[in-house]
Design a protein around this motif. Sequence first.
Motif, mmCIF file in Angstrom:
data_model
loop_
_atom_site.group_PDB
_atom_site.id
_atom_site.type_symbol
_atom_site.label_atom_id
_atom_site.label_comp_id
_atom_site.label_asym_id
_atom_site.label_seq_id
_atom_site.Cartn_x
_atom_site.Cartn_y
_atom_site.Cartn_z
ATOM 1 N N ARG A 402 0.831 -1.211 0.000
ATOM 2 C CA ARG A 402 0.000 0.000 0.000
ATOM 3 C C ARG A 402 0.865 1.261 0.000
ATOM 4 O O ARG A 402 0.656 2.185 -0.790
ATOM 5 C CB ARG A 402 -0.911 0.013 1.232
ATOM 6 N N ARG A 403 1.867 1.277 0.916
ATOM 7 C CA ARG A 403 2.725 2.462 0.983
ATOM 8 C C ARG A 403 3.532 2.659 -0.306
ATOM 9 O O ARG A 403 3.772 3.790 -0.745
ATOM 10 C CB ARG A 403 3.674 2.327 2.181
ATOM 11 N N LEU A 404 3.913 1.556 -0.918
ATOM 12 C CA LEU A 404 4.672 1.657 -2.163
ATOM 13 C C LEU A 404 3.853 2.338 -3.247
ATOM 14 O O LEU A 404 4.303 3.295 -3.898
ATOM 15 C CB LEU A 404 5.124 0.273 -2.619
ATOM 16 N N PHE A 405 2.618 1.864 -3.455
ATOM 17 C CA PHE A 405 1.818 2.427 -4.545
ATOM 18 C C PHE A 405 1.294 3.811 -4.204
ATOM 19 O O PHE A 405 1.033 4.623 -5.096
ATOM 20 C CB PHE A 405 0.686 1.468 -4.914
ATOM 21 N N GLU A 406 1.128 4.101 -2.900
ATOM 22 C CA GLU A 406 0.800 5.476 -2.536
ATOM 23 C C GLU A 406 1.972 6.400 -2.864
ATOM 24 O O GLU A 406 1.787 7.538 -3.319
ATOM 25 C CB GLU A 406 0.468 5.559 -1.043
ATOM 26 N N ALA A 407 3.199 5.876 -2.591
ATOM 27 C CA ALA A 407 4.389 6.680 -2.919
ATOM 28 C C ALA A 407 4.522 6.870 -4.430
ATOM 29 O O ALA A 407 4.990 7.915 -4.902
ATOM 30 C CB ALA A 407 5.636 6.007 -2.348
ATOM 31 N N ILE A 408 4.098 5.871 -5.195
ATOM 32 C CA ILE A 408 4.149 5.986 -6.655
ATOM 33 C C ILE A 408 3.142 7.005 -7.152
ATOM 34 O O ILE A 408 3.360 7.668 -8.172
ATOM 35 C CB ILE A 408 3.910 4.602 -7.298
ATOM 36 N N GLY A 409 2.004 7.163 -6.433
ATOM 37 C CA GLY A 409 1.045 8.181 -6.852
ATOM 38 C C GLY A 409 -0.401 7.716 -6.923
ATOM 39 O O GLY A 409 -1.275 8.503 -7.302
#
Length: 528
Positions: A402-409
Amino acid sequence: MSLVARSTYGAVLIRVGQSGGGGMARKKSLAAQVVQAYRDAQKAKAAEAKRQQQEQARREKAAAQAQRQREREAAKLERDQAQEWVRAKKEKERQEAEQARKAEQVVRDLEKRQAAREREAELKKKALAREVAEAAKLAKQREAEQLRQEAEERTEAVRQQVALMQSVLVERPSGLRAHRGAVEEALLRQGPEGLMAAVDQVLAAVPYPEGLRGAWRSAFAPETRELLLEIDLPGQDVAPTAAHYRFKASVPPAVVPQPRKDAEVKELYRTLVARLSLRAIDEAFAVTPHSLVNVVAFNGHVHSKDRATGKAIRPCLVSVRSSRETFEDLVLDEPELDPVTCLRHLNAVVSQHPYDLEPVRPVVTFDLSKYKRAPEVDVVAGLDNRPDLVALDPIEFEHLVRRLFEAIGLKAWVTQASRDDGVDAVATNEDPIMGGLCIIQAKRTKNTVPTEAVRALAGVMHDKAAAKGILVTTAWFGKASHDFAQRTGRMQLIDGRGLKALLQEHLNIDALIGLPKLPPGWETRDVR
């Protein structure tokens, strides 16, 4: 010779002696007289004898008559006596019969009186039995009515309890924003401790339905403008297991519960946990000024007993960290709002089975004694220097992705139930050209991802009308999977090497991938 004959014969002799001086004639005459006298005497004697015989006969006759008279009298006496005995006997029998009759009459009278008493007693008994039966009937009716009333009251109590559980989010108190000034002043006077004391005081006065308000703790991190809130949620027994109650005319009569479906009980509790969580966050934002608190981190726990060990446990059932901007965008008063889905919208970690007290790791924990937070499943801050992606538990892996794809945008991440230790998610890419709905699925596995998983993602994309689908894994994909994804043109497959690189790029996490063997074409540096 009889007395009569002797007297006659003497008389003759006297007369002869007196005339002895006469002659022969006289002698003849005397003899004749003597003979005559003898004859007369004999006659007299005979007559006397006859008379005597007659007299004797008479006497005998008289005696016989007297005897007969006596016999008759005796017979009469005997008859009289017999008659008297008979009469006496009859009289005795009559008296006895009369006595018997009187005795029988007395007995009959007694029997009549006894029968009358028995009839009266029986009538009284029947009347009493009727009274008792009527009283029992009335008591039974009253008891049945009371039980029916009790069933209605208990049903109404269940209905009210369910109504309270369903309205706890909608019927929130108003006027909490009026306390913001006091909270800010408390911070200025006493620092973070004053702010927490003021918040606790205000929240303590907020009315809650009975049994739905538990203890809470709070902490404040002024450097990050974050309020940390931890509350004790009600136990599972708050969700009524009975749908309603009914009167059962059994022996004895009783009020019996009609069980609620197990799935419905669990759903009641699940939504209650979600409603209480959302309400607690809303109240925390309401009482605190924008300038002081921008983020609320919330953990909801339950005090219970471990059914396996009997020990006290306090599992965390929901954990969420939300900004004020995101939370105020919610319409909590909307009746159609699904509180569980709303928590997912906030990227909350929610127990899949809260009624079974299945715990989740809190997104953020804090030490109240120091008012410092120690993030756990806030994966970026909680993982060590070289985390092993395969060794992560499902919740940790879910939040890392979740944090990864939130960081991606990507935005508006909403997790859904997973059956394979992966994460199913629906996110939105806000890019005006390449944006749209994006379906993401993660597979935390040590083996190659089967082609069926890729095809399944394509099916979900079609069902959701998604613009893009992403399948990310800790392992690798086969050629068939890559070919299928390429043909669709809207799917992206990210294997373990790609995931490791993205984590390093966007989250600065140098992760390990503990695979038992190197996948085809991989090098050691791809997993180490």
